[in-house]
Design an enzyme around this catalytic site. Structure first.
Site, PDB file in Angstrom:
ATOM      1  N   GLY A   1      89.260   4.180  75.015  1.00 12.11           N
ATOM      2  CA  GLY A   1      89.329   5.007  73.804  1.00 12.11           C
ATOM      3  C   GLY A   1      89.744   4.197  72.583  1.00 12.11           C
ATOM      4  N   LEU A   2      89.795   4.877  71.457  1.00 14.71           N
ATOM      5  CA  LEU A   2      90.170   4.235  70.183  1.00 14.71           C
ATOM      6  C   LEU A   2      91.536   3.561  70.288  1.00 14.71           C
ATOM      7  CD1 LEU A   2      89.720   3.948  67.057  1.00 14.71           C
ATOM      8  CD2 LEU A   2      90.839   6.166  66.834  1.00 14.71           C
TER       9      LEU A   2
ATOM     10  N   THR B   1      99.930   9.424  63.262  1.00 12.46           N
ATOM     11  CA  THR B   1      99.203  10.260  62.327  1.00 12.46           C
ATOM     12  C   THR B   1      97.696  10.140  62.625  1.00 12.46           C
ATOM     13  OG1 THR B   1      98.883  10.687  59.997  1.00 12.46           O
ATOM     14  CG2 THR B   1      99.126   8.381  60.634  1.00 12.46           C
TER      15      THR B   1
ATOM     16  N   HIS C   1      86.587  12.956  63.968  1.00 13.48           N
ATOM     17  CA  HIS C   1      87.527  13.196  62.876  1.00 13.48           C
ATOM     18  C   HIS C   1      86.844  12.864  61.551  1.00 13.48           C
ATOM     19  CE1 HIS C   1      90.354  12.723  66.292  1.00 13.48           C
ATOM     20  NE2 HIS C   1      90.972  13.697  65.666  1.00 13.48           N
TER      21      HIS C   1
ATOM     22  N   SER D   1     101.016  13.317  68.807  1.00 14.78           N
ATOM     23  CA  SER D   1     100.173  13.484  67.622  1.00 14.78           C
ATOM     24  C   SER D   1     100.985  14.162  66.531  1.00 14.78           C
ATOM     25  CB  SER D   1      98.974  14.364  67.967  1.00 14.78           C
ATOM     26  OG  SER D   1      98.323  14.769  66.782  1.00 14.78           O
ATOM     27  N   SER D   2     100.654  13.858  65.281  1.00 13.00           N
ATOM     28  CA  SER D   2     101.405  14.470  64.177  1.00 13.00           C
ATOM     29  C   SER D   2     101.161  15.977  64.084  1.00 13.00           C
ATOM     30  CB  SER D   2     101.045  13.807  62.849  1.00 13.00           C
ATOM     31  OG  SER D   2      99.675  13.953  62.577  1.00 13.00           O
ATOM     32  N   CYS D   3     100.130  16.485  64.781  1.00 14.48           N
ATOM     33  CA  CYS D   3      99.869  17.933  64.694  1.00 14.48           C
ATOM     34  C   CYS D   3     100.850  18.745  65.538  1.00 14.48           C
ATOM     35  CB  CYS D   3      98.429  18.258  65.061  1.00 14.48           C
ATOM     36  SG  CYS D   3      98.056  17.991  66.784  1.00 14.48           S
TER      37      CYS D   3
ATOM     38  N   LYS E   1     100.326  18.513  73.616  1.00 19.60           N
ATOM     39  CA  LYS E   1     101.041  17.285  73.224  1.00 19.60           C
ATOM     40  C   LYS E   1     102.552  17.538  73.163  1.00 19.60           C
ATOM     41  CE  LYS E   1      97.882  14.142  72.935  1.00 19.60           C
ATOM     42  NZ  LYS E   1      97.980  12.916  73.736  1.00 19.60           N
TER      43      LYS E   1
ATOM     44  N   ARG F   1      95.669  13.897  54.108  1.00 23.11           N
ATOM     45  CA  ARG F   1      95.878  13.302  55.423  1.00 23.11           C
ATOM     46  C   ARG F   1      96.371  11.869  55.262  1.00 23.11           C
ATOM     47  NH1 ARG F   1      95.230  17.866  56.429  1.00 23.11           N
ATOM     48  NH2 ARG F   1      93.865  18.872  57.938  1.00 23.11           N
TER      49      ARG F   1
ATOM     50  N   LEU G   1      94.216   8.767  63.171  1.00 22.70           N
ATOM     51  CA  LEU G   1      93.870   7.380  63.470  1.00 22.70           C
ATOM     52  C   LEU G   1      92.397   7.106  63.203  1.00 22.70           C
ATOM     53  CD1 LEU G   1      95.740   7.354  66.862  1.00 22.70           C
ATOM     54  CD2 LEU G   1      96.469   6.144  64.796  1.00 22.70           C
TER      55      LEU G   1
ATOM     56  N   TRP H   1      83.214  18.929  54.599  1.00 25.26           N
ATOM     57  CA  TRP H   1      83.673  20.215  55.122  1.00 25.26           C
ATOM     58  C   TRP H   1      84.884  20.677  54.315  1.00 25.26           C
ATOM     59  CZ3 TRP H   1      83.933  19.137  61.145  1.00 25.26           C
ATOM     60  CH2 TRP H   1      82.632  18.875  61.598  1.00 25.26           C
TER      61      TRP H   1
ATOM     62  N   TYR I   1      95.665  21.895  71.314  1.00 27.48           N
ATOM     63  CA  TYR I   1      95.939  20.462  71.497  1.00 27.48           C
ATOM     64  C   TYR I   1      97.422  20.184  71.228  1.00 27.48           C
ATOM     65  CZ  TYR I   1      95.492  15.439  70.479  1.00 27.48           C
ATOM     66  OH  TYR I   1      95.610  14.071  70.470  1.00 27.48           O
TER      67      TYR I   1
HETATM   68  O1  GFB Z   1      89.947  14.768  60.789  1.00 24.37           O
HETATM   69  P1  GFB Z   1      89.769  16.223  60.951  1.00 24.37           P
HETATM   70  O2  GFB Z   1      88.608  16.677  61.740  1.00 24.37           O
HETATM   71  O3  GFB Z   1      91.022  16.886  61.629  1.00 24.37           O
HETATM   72  O4  GFB Z   1      89.643  16.890  59.495  1.00 24.37           O
HETATM   73  P2  GFB Z   1      92.513  17.361  61.191  1.00 24.37           P
HETATM   74  C1  GFB Z   1      90.488  16.549  58.423  1.00 24.37           C
HETATM   75  C2  GFB Z   1      90.030  17.230  57.131  1.00 24.37           C
HETATM   76  O5  GFB Z   1      88.778  16.664  56.699  1.00 24.37           O
HETATM   77  C3  GFB Z   1      89.771  18.742  57.254  1.00 24.37           C
HETATM   78  C4  GFB Z   1      87.868  17.688  56.383  1.00 24.37           C
HETATM   79  O6  GFB Z   1      90.219  19.376  56.059  1.00 24.37           O
HETATM   80  C5  GFB Z   1      88.241  18.814  57.357  1.00 24.37           C
HETATM   81  O7  GFB Z   1      87.709  20.061  56.924  1.00 24.37           O
HETATM   82  N1  GFB Z   1      86.471  17.183  56.517  1.00 24.37           N
HETATM   83  C6  GFB Z   1      85.596  17.019  55.489  1.00 24.37           C
HETATM   84  C7  GFB Z   1      85.847  16.826  57.652  1.00 24.37           C
HETATM   85  N2  GFB Z   1      84.406  16.615  55.936  1.00 24.37           N
HETATM   86  C8  GFB Z   1      84.538  16.459  57.287  1.00 24.37           C
HETATM   87  C9  GFB Z   1      83.625  16.053  58.312  1.00 24.37           C
HETATM   88  O8  GFB Z   1      82.458  15.730  58.082  1.00 24.37           O
HETATM   89  N3  GFB Z   1      84.121  16.003  59.587  1.00 24.37           N
HETATM   90  C10 GFB Z   1      85.416  16.341  59.876  1.00 24.37           C
HETATM   91  N4  GFB Z   1      85.833  16.253  61.159  1.00 24.37           N
HETATM   92  N5  GFB Z   1      86.288  16.774  58.924  1.00 24.37           N
HETATM   93  C11 GFB Z   1      92.888  16.979  63.694  1.00 24.37           C
HETATM   94  C12 GFB Z   1      93.272  17.872  64.822  1.00 24.37           C
HETATM   95  O9  GFB Z   1      93.087  17.735  62.584  1.00 24.37           O
HETATM   96  O10 GFB Z   1      93.698  15.840  63.564  1.00 24.37           O
HETATM   97  C13 GFB Z   1      93.563  17.132  66.053  1.00 24.37           C
HETATM   98  O11 GFB Z   1      92.246  18.835  64.993  1.00 24.37           O
HETATM   99  C14 GFB Z   1      94.451  15.931  65.807  1.00 24.37           C
HETATM  100  O12 GFB Z   1      94.123  17.983  66.974  1.00 24.37           O
HETATM  101  C15 GFB Z   1      93.893  15.087  64.704  1.00 24.37           C
HETATM  102  O13 GFB Z   1      95.756  16.335  65.476  1.00 24.37           O
HETATM  103  C16 GFB Z   1      94.727  13.883  64.398  1.00 24.37           C
HETATM  104  O14 GFB Z   1      93.297  16.236  60.554  1.00 24.37           O
HETATM  105  O15 GFB Z   1      92.481  18.608  60.403  1.00 24.37           O
END
Ligand code: GFB
Length: 324
Positions: free
Chosen positions: A17-18, A168, A183, A111-113, A144, A216, A170, A209, A140
């Protein structure tokens, strides 16, 4: 007991993994070559008997538990049963087997969540379980939190040296670039790359999105790997005097809005496209900036700027993903 001998055997769970792959590279670079590595195919960590047999047969001295089911905001919402169920079982199996076979120190990746959605920022380790979680990733997060609590419980009841690192968000080489499950950072690298116009055509628009206003904090995976080694090598007194509860946040201490991240990625990729927003997609938690003062007091801090990490990750993407 801390890691000091280059002969010590170290099991890195999740080495493809990463995080796990970066941990393996960092350990080897530091001269730790006695690594135990098993693919998902060779050892299904959800299989309790198989995990126990593996630990009994190989008796690792140290464990880095980087194996987990992970994904971005949409994957968390789409597969809640997998995200809570698989992670609970993996953690329980590995942590219990580590205790049964006398592992000297185990580093669990949280995880920070795990912190409450509306906790004050920056998030300190002692905010754990002080309020409700962010709904988009509560499955999740609950798993954790259980992993962190398992480590604490084994330390309380059995004196096990099991610690939890809370990274946080990654990113880095070997990240998941699948747009449905990834992500935000790898997703945007890919989207901006693929939007570039060819043969004189203008760049296509890229869709972000949500609103782009959530903030973040992004940590380069190799910095997290360095933190894992740093913690493995940390003498017990120093470690637990700074982290009496066995929790250590690992981040950069700085965050950016998703819109700012998009602008940085656009620059890295060299795209001039228009940006649109899909408001049907969730924003998730508004902010989750870690307080990294415990790691700082121990003497560790992240080295890679977001700009540098983006350049390196894009180079990896071009070489391994696009060219593949
Ligand atoms: O990285 P991400 O999927 O997860 O999304 P979280 C972070 C932010 O980026 C959100 C926006 O506000 C998304 O709506 N975003 C914008 C996008 N465009 C995109 C896109 O094309 N793809 C994605 N994926 N997001 C995760 C948790 O939360 O963080 C996990 O779901 C874990 O459980 C991880 O904790 C570290 O930061 O919101």
């Amino acid at each position: 007991m801390h890691l000091s001998s280059r002969q010590a055997s170290i099991y890195v769970a999740g080495h493809r993994g990463l995080v796990g792959s970066a941990v393996v590279r960092r350990l080897r670079q530091a001269g730790y070559d006695n690594l135990l590595l098993r693919t998902r195919h060779d050892l299904d960590l959800r299989d309790q008997a198989a995990v126990e047999a593996f630990f009994e047969a190989h008796r690792p001295d140290f464990v880095v538990l980087a194996a987990a089911r992970v994904g971005g905001i949409l994957a968390n919402a789409t597969f809640p049963a997998d995200f809570i169920g698989d992670n609970l079982v993996i953690e329980t199996n590995v942590i219990r087997a580590a205790h049964q076979t006398g592992v000297q120190r185990l580093v669990f990746l949280g995880s920070s969540c795990i912190y409450p959605k509306h906790a004050p920022q920056p998030l300190r380790e002692d905010y754990l379980l002080t309020g409700p979680l962010e709904p988009t990733n509560e499955w999740y997060a609950v798993a954790k939190i259980a992993g962190v609590k398992l480590c604490q419980a084994y330390r309380l009841q059995h004196g096990c040296d099991f610690v939890s690192l809370m990274p946080t968000n990654l990113y880095g080489p070997g990240d998941n670039f699948d747009l449905a499950t990834s992500h935000v950072l790898p997703a945007l690298l890919r989207k901006f790359h693929e939007a570039r116009g060819t043969g004189g055509l203008p760049d296509a628009p890229v869709v972000l999105w949500g609103t782009g206003t959530p903030r973040r904090e992004f940590l380069y995976s190799e910095d997290l790997a360095d933190a894992c080694l740093f913690v493995l090598e940390q003498p017990e007194d120093a470690l637990y005097s700074h982290a009496p509860d066995g929790l250590l946040n690992v981040g950069t201490g700085e965050d950016v809005a998703i819109n700012t991240l998009a602008a940085l990625i656009q620059e890295t990729v060299g795209s001039r496209c228009a940006i649109e927003h899909d408001h049907a997609k969730p924003d998730g938690t508004p902010r989750k900036l870690l307080d990294v003062s415990r790691m700082k007091a121990l003497g560790w801090q992240a080295q890679t700027s977001l700009e540098e990490g983006l350049r390196k990750t894009y180079a990896w993407f071009l070489e391994h993903y696009v060219a593949a």
